[in-house]
Write a protein that holds these residues in place. Structure first.
Motif, short mmCIF file in Angstrom:
data_model
loop_
_atom_site.label_atom_id
_atom_site.label_comp_id
_atom_site.label_asym_id
_atom_site.label_seq_id
_atom_site.Cartn_x
_atom_site.Cartn_y
_atom_site.Cartn_z
N LEU A 138 34.94 35.72 22.00
CA LEU A 138 35.68 35.63 23.25
C LEU A 138 36.35 34.26 23.34
N LEU A 139 37.67 34.26 23.52
CA LEU A 139 38.41 32.99 23.52
C LEU A 139 38.73 32.48 24.92
N TYR A 140 39.45 33.26 25.70
CA TYR A 140 39.82 32.78 27.03
C TYR A 140 40.17 33.94 27.96
N SER A 141 40.21 33.64 29.25
CA SER A 141 40.57 34.64 30.26
C SER A 141 41.80 34.17 31.03
N VAL A 142 42.54 35.14 31.56
CA VAL A 142 43.64 34.87 32.49
C VAL A 142 43.54 35.88 33.63
N PRO A 143 43.47 35.42 34.87
CA PRO A 143 43.35 36.36 35.98
C PRO A 143 44.69 36.94 36.40
N TRP A 144 44.63 38.12 36.97
CA TRP A 144 45.76 38.71 37.66
C TRP A 144 45.77 38.22 39.10
N PRO A 145 46.88 38.34 39.80
CA PRO A 145 46.85 38.08 41.24
C PRO A 145 45.93 39.09 41.93
N PRO A 146 45.47 38.77 43.15
CA PRO A 146 44.64 39.72 43.90
C PRO A 146 45.33 41.07 44.05
N GLN A 147 44.54 42.13 43.99
CA GLN A 147 45.08 43.48 43.98
C GLN A 147 45.45 43.97 45.38
N GLY A 148 46.63 44.57 45.48
CA GLY A 148 47.12 45.13 46.73
C GLY A 148 47.43 46.61 46.58
N ILE A 149 47.76 47.25 47.69
CA ILE A 149 48.01 48.70 47.70
C ILE A 149 49.49 48.98 47.92
N TYR A 150 50.06 49.83 47.07
CA TYR A 150 51.46 50.26 47.15
C TYR A 150 51.50 51.71 47.61
N THR A 151 52.33 52.01 48.59
CA THR A 151 52.47 53.39 49.07
C THR A 151 53.93 53.71 49.39
N LYS A 152 54.20 54.99 49.47
CA LYS A 152 55.53 55.44 49.89
C LYS A 152 55.63 55.54 51.40
N VAL A 153 54.47 55.71 52.04
CA VAL A 153 54.43 55.89 53.50
C VAL A 153 53.47 54.86 54.10
N TYR A 224 50.61 46.51 50.78
CA TYR A 224 49.57 45.94 51.64
C TYR A 224 48.77 44.93 50.82
N ASP A 225 48.83 43.67 51.24
CA ASP A 225 48.19 42.59 50.49
C ASP A 225 46.70 42.53 50.84
N VAL A 226 45.96 43.56 50.39
CA VAL A 226 44.55 43.68 50.78
C VAL A 226 43.63 42.73 50.00
N GLN A 227 44.14 42.18 48.88
CA GLN A 227 43.35 41.24 48.07
C GLN A 227 41.96 41.80 47.79
N ALA A 228 41.95 42.99 47.22
CA ALA A 228 40.69 43.73 47.02
C ALA A 228 39.79 43.08 45.97
N PHE A 229 40.38 42.63 44.87
CA PHE A 229 39.61 41.96 43.82
C PHE A 229 40.60 41.29 42.87
N ILE A 230 40.09 40.47 41.97
CA ILE A 230 40.93 39.73 41.03
C ILE A 230 40.46 40.05 39.60
N PRO A 231 41.11 40.99 38.95
CA PRO A 231 40.73 41.34 37.58
C PRO A 231 41.25 40.30 36.58
N LYS A 232 40.75 40.39 35.35
CA LYS A 232 41.15 39.42 34.32
C LYS A 232 41.46 40.13 33.02
N ASN A 233 42.39 39.57 32.29
CA ASN A 233 42.54 39.88 30.88
C ASN A 233 41.77 38.85 30.07
N VAL A 234 41.15 39.28 28.98
CA VAL A 234 40.49 38.34 28.09
C VAL A 234 41.11 38.45 26.70
#
Length: 325
Positions: A138-153, A224-234
């Motif tokens: 395992l070398l390093y991690s990079v986080p994504w921005p906080p997760q939000g919800i996209y909808t049509k309605v 909707y910027d719910v900021q549910a969690f912050i996933p990472k790529n490794v």
């Protein structure tokens, strides 16, 4: 017989490090998940540049973006078996192997970067041990921005998602979608626009980075910027390939990895606001979490945290205890 392009590329990737004797110049290919415009790929390219400079050309890494070498589900196995010596992957997709890998996908466990960093420091040793047993470094991690919800309605609570076809991208998001009352549908990030266009999905939870990469304003209206969690790529490396390098080059790789992680976390913080603003500038209605939806997500997060702890056992409890100190 006409060979598949990915098979040819992966064969070349393996040959680049298997065929050369130890201590000679190495030429590696790196499989990167995201497109060139994504900051996670940018960090990977900077990492490769740092390695080439520090090793004075003993190790050169060519980054192949947008999963052209290996798709997300194939990447870890490809690195483990030496089909490609190095690559990056969303770590939570490995949760089917071990729940430790998906701790960052438990909703509302870590919703800001400071909490996400503490969670990473708490969970990293356990992940390193598991990967090392499989011949992976395992070398390093990079986080994504906080997760939000996209909808049509527009939506106000999870009741509005009942029966809605909702994109999921790993086991954790599938469970989240189920608890929201929606119907989870697995769709790769590159296929999101078409999936919305054909009605395969009607909503998704993902970062503003993926929203910008996929030009979400073309197929959805609300974010909707719910900021549910912050996933990472490794970023992971084949341990045998690493062992073939000279001690000086090994040191250079690890120092470059530490610099890449620092750069990646800083870039994620900077990019989050910019990317969210980009969604708004392109016509999306960007809003905070509706109160009723927030309350529903709190309950879902508590449920999923309990479920995760039952799966992860003592190791999982140790990770959470360390993250909460």
């Amino acid at each position: 017989m006409k060979l598949n392009r990915r098979i040819l590329l992966s064969a070349c990737a393996a040959a680049a490090w298997v065929a050369l004797p130890a201590q000679s110049a190495e030429r590696w290919n790196m499989s990167a998940e995201q497109p060139d415009g994504n900051y996670i790929t940018g960090v990977a390219k900077s990492f490769a540049e740092d390695v080439a400079k520090a090793t004075k050309g003993e190790l050169e890494i060519k980054v192949h973006s947008n999963s052209v070498l290996f798709k997300r589900p194939e990447l870890k196995r490809a690195v483990q078996t030496g089909q490609v010596p190095i690559g990056d992957v969303l770590v939570s997709v490995l949760g089917n192997e071990d729940p430790i890998y998906e701790v960052d996908a438990v909703p509302l466990l870590a919703t800001d970067f400071d909490a996400a960093w503490k969670l990473w420091q708490a969970s990293k040793p356990a992940m390193e041990q598991r990967l090392a047993k499989q011949g992976i470094k395992l070398l390093y991690s990079v986080p994504w921005p906080p997760q939000g919800i996209y909808t049509k309605v527009p939506v106000k609570s999870t009741a509005d998602f009942k029966g809605m076809k909702f994109r999921a991208y790993n086991a954790a998001t599938s469970r989240l979608v189920e608890l929201m009352g929606a119907s989870p549908t697995t769709v790769n990030s590159g296929d999101v626009p078409q999936a919305f266009g054909t009605g395969l999905i009607e909503a998704m939870i993902t970062s503003p980075a993926t929203g910008v990469d996929s030009q979400a304003w073309d197929f959805s209206k609300y974010y909707y910027d719910v900021q549910a969690f912050i996933p990472k790529n490794v970023t992971i490396m084949n341990a045998r390939a690493f062992a073939r390098l000279s001690p000086a080059s090994q040191k250079a790789v690890m120092e470059a990895a530490a610099a890449a992680e620092k750069r990646g976390w800083e870039e994620a913080r900077k990019q989050t606001a910019t990317l969210t603003q980009t969604l708004a500038k392109n016509g999306m209605v960007v809003g905070k979490t509706p109160p009723a939806l927030g309350a529903d997500l709190e309950k879902i997060g508590a449920t999923m945290a309990d479920e995760w702890l039952k799966k992860a056992g003592a190791d999982g409890k140790a990770v959470l205890d360390a993250a909460r100190r």
